[in-house]
Design a protein around this motif. Sequence first.
Motif, short mmCIF file in Angstrom:
data_model
loop_
_atom_site.label_atom_id
_atom_site.label_comp_id
_atom_site.label_asym_id
_atom_site.label_seq_id
_atom_site.Cartn_x
_atom_site.Cartn_y
_atom_site.Cartn_z
N HIS A 287 0.99 -1.16 0.01
CA HIS A 287 -0.15 -0.03 0.14
C HIS A 287 0.82 1.31 -0.06
O HIS A 287 1.11 2.12 1.09
CB HIS A 287 -0.90 -0.01 1.19
CG HIS A 287 -1.95 -1.08 1.33
ND1 HIS A 287 -1.93 -1.97 0.55
CD2 HIS A 287 -2.89 -1.45 2.32
CE1 HIS A 287 -2.91 -2.98 0.74
NE2 HIS A 287 -3.53 -2.32 1.82
N GLY A 288 1.38 1.36 -1.17
CA GLY A 288 2.11 2.68 -1.36
C GLY A 288 1.41 3.75 -1.94
O GLY A 288 0.63 3.71 -2.84
N PHE A 289 1.75 4.96 -1.83
CA PHE A 289 0.91 6.32 -1.97
C PHE A 289 1.30 6.52 -3.83
O PHE A 289 0.56 6.81 -4.47
CB PHE A 289 1.43 7.52 -1.44
CG PHE A 289 0.91 7.67 -0.24
CD1 PHE A 289 -0.60 8.09 0.13
CD2 PHE A 289 1.58 7.67 1.18
CE1 PHE A 289 -1.09 8.11 1.22
CE2 PHE A 289 1.02 7.56 2.14
CZ PHE A 289 -0.35 7.92 2.42
N GLY B 87 -1.14 4.75 -6.63
CA GLY B 87 -2.45 5.54 -6.73
C GLY B 87 -3.69 4.91 -6.21
O GLY B 87 -4.77 5.06 -6.81
N LEU B 88 -3.41 3.97 -5.13
CA LEU B 88 -4.59 3.21 -4.63
C LEU B 88 -5.66 3.97 -4.03
O LEU B 88 -6.78 3.31 -3.96
CB LEU B 88 -3.97 2.42 -3.18
CG LEU B 88 -2.98 1.30 -3.70
CD1 LEU B 88 -2.43 0.33 -2.60
CD2 LEU B 88 -3.04 0.51 -5.12
N THR B 89 -5.55 5.13 -3.57
CA THR B 89 -6.65 5.94 -3.14
C THR B 89 -7.57 6.32 -4.20
O THR B 89 -8.61 6.90 -3.83
CB THR B 89 -6.14 7.25 -2.25
OG1 THR B 89 -5.36 7.81 -3.20
CG2 THR B 89 -5.52 6.79 -0.97
N GLY B 90 -7.36 5.97 -5.34
CA GLY B 90 -8.16 6.16 -6.44
C GLY B 90 -9.25 5.14 -6.42
O GLY B 90 -10.28 5.34 -7.48
N PRO C 21 2.30 2.24 3.88
CA PRO C 21 2.11 3.47 4.47
C PRO C 21 0.75 4.40 3.94
O PRO C 21 0.17 4.99 4.64
CB PRO C 21 3.24 4.50 3.71
CG PRO C 21 3.78 3.60 2.59
CD PRO C 21 3.37 2.28 3.03
N ALA C 22 0.26 3.80 3.04
CA ALA C 22 -1.21 4.25 2.40
C ALA C 22 -2.44 3.68 2.94
O ALA C 22 -3.60 4.31 2.71
CB ALA C 22 -1.06 4.26 0.97
N ARG C 23 -2.29 2.65 4.12
CA ARG C 23 -3.48 2.09 4.31
C ARG C 23 -4.30 2.97 5.28
O ARG C 23 -5.49 2.71 4.87
CB ARG C 23 -2.90 0.88 5.07
CG ARG C 23 -4.31 0.24 5.80
CD ARG C 23 -3.88 -1.19 6.38
NE ARG C 23 -4.96 -1.69 7.01
CZ ARG C 23 -5.09 -2.84 7.61
NH1 ARG C 23 -3.87 -3.65 7.49
NH2 ARG C 23 -6.07 -3.37 8.27
N ASP C 24 -3.85 3.86 6.04
CA ASP C 24 -4.68 4.80 6.54
C ASP C 24 -5.61 5.72 5.70
O ASP C 24 -6.96 5.81 5.80
CB ASP C 24 -4.24 5.89 7.74
CG ASP C 24 -3.50 4.68 8.80
OD1 ASP C 24 -3.84 3.68 9.06
OD2 ASP C 24 -2.66 5.17 9.61
N ALA C 25 -5.14 6.12 4.85
CA ALA C 25 -5.70 7.00 3.75
C ALA C 25 -6.66 6.22 3.09
O ALA C 25 -7.73 6.66 2.59
CB ALA C 25 -4.83 7.60 2.75
N LEU C 26 -6.30 4.86 2.61
CA LEU C 26 -7.47 3.89 1.97
C LEU C 26 -8.63 3.62 2.98
O LEU C 26 -9.77 3.79 2.46
CB LEU C 26 -6.70 2.73 1.67
CG LEU C 26 -5.74 2.62 0.31
CD1 LEU C 26 -5.20 1.33 0.38
CD2 LEU C 26 -6.60 2.78 -0.80
N GLU C 27 -8.32 3.37 4.18
CA GLU C 27 -9.41 3.13 4.92
C GLU C 27 -10.38 4.28 5.20
O GLU C 27 -11.54 4.20 5.29
CB GLU C 27 -8.95 2.81 6.32
CG GLU C 27 -8.26 1.24 6.37
CD GLU C 27 -7.81 0.95 7.73
OE1 GLU C 27 -7.78 1.78 8.55
OE2 GLU C 27 -7.33 -0.29 7.75
N ARG C 28 -9.59 5.73 5.18
CA ARG C 28 -10.48 6.59 5.19
C ARG C 28 -11.30 7.11 3.79
O ARG C 28 -12.53 7.46 4.00
CB ARG C 28 -9.56 8.07 5.72
CG ARG C 28 -8.93 7.99 6.94
CD ARG C 28 -8.36 9.28 7.20
NE ARG C 28 -7.43 9.91 6.18
CZ ARG C 28 -6.02 9.56 6.50
NH1 ARG C 28 -5.69 8.83 7.62
NH2 ARG C 28 -5.18 9.83 5.55
N ALA C 29 -10.83 6.79 2.95
CA ALA C 29 -11.27 7.01 1.62
C ALA C 29 -12.57 5.97 1.36
O ALA C 29 -13.80 6.33 0.97
CB ALA C 29 -10.42 6.92 0.32
N ALA C 30 -12.44 4.77 1.81
CA ALA C 30 -13.49 3.62 1.71
C ALA C 30 -14.59 4.19 2.76
O ALA C 30 -15.76 4.17 2.40
CB ALA C 30 -13.03 2.41 2.12
#
Length: 365
Positions: free
Chosen positions: A206-208, A211-214, A235-244
């Motif tokens: 899960h790296g920024f 582009g996984l937050t898309g 590192p991008a997991r928290d951002a992914l969880e928030r986006a979901a």
Amino acid sequence: MQTVAAFTDTYLPTVNGVTYTVRAWRDRWHDRGGRMDVVFPGAPEYDPEDGEYATRSFGFPFYEGFRFGLPGVPDAVRDVDVVHAHTPFALGLSGLYLARRIDAPLVASYHTPTSEYADYIANGRTADALEAVARRYERFYLNRARAVVVPSEPAREHLRGIGIDAPVSVVPNGVDTGFFRRVDDGDFRERYDLPDGPLVGYTGRHGFEKGLTGIPPAVAAADTDATLVFGGDGPARDALERAAAEHGLDARFLGFLPREDLPAFYSALDAFLFPSPVETQGLVALEANACGTPVVGVNDGALADTVRDGVTGHHFVRGDVDGFADAIERTLAERESLSANCLDSREESSVEHAVDRLAEVYDEL
């Protein structure tokens, strides 16, 4: 058969696709009657096997599981026919040193577009400066190799574009098709408490930069009731969880999956979602295909080739949320035919095919 010393900075079982590639090539090279020893950063919890040689290392502060290896050339690998570096950094420099000392050819694999990561760790002029430094270093290192190996044609075009003059050969990383195959996913769904309906998702780091937050906004925009499933961490997991959560999705985060669970994970998915523009091949896309799962991939970088539009999945334009959503819908609607195409293409993506091509590169030196 040539004897080979492979130098890599990612070899522990917990880390990425480079690890898988080096292990798979080593095992198949041994099956062919050759010898491929591996030099890698040691770790307290890992006991090297025969033909594996650890150098001193320390933990990498920005990503759990990685070790930064200090330069070193074990005595056991000083009598080889070919030196193959899978990294341009500390252990890659050790490989370069060994090749020059014993007058052996250096083969350098280009797994990661280092310069393209600059935008994800800095901003503005700092990012531009980092990218310029990274590209100069890539040119310095790769142009000292007798041959450079890349996993895709877009990666070769990228190297030509930044001034790499050394011969560049395309050698796909290859997939262990004996392991990655269509399997019954019922037990996997039960153990991870996944619903019986359609699943879409991703596994990997899960790296920024990927582009996984898309993914969450595209799934939310798609006309589907699929559950979104993520394997892996980073590192991008928290951002992914928030986006979901922001998009009201039924999203499941499974964390790092044991390797033995990956075929069932891929088999459970109706579509593998891969928006990363920084891949040199996108090995997880081929693993998904080998399990009969089509891929929705960005039409950028190596995924423009790895995902065959309308055959093994569908493309979308980078940054186009509606286009991403439409590609998800089309992939789910064509799931049966796309899956059949994926299974029909298993042999051409096999690691055996890759090692045949690697042997040709070694023979040409």
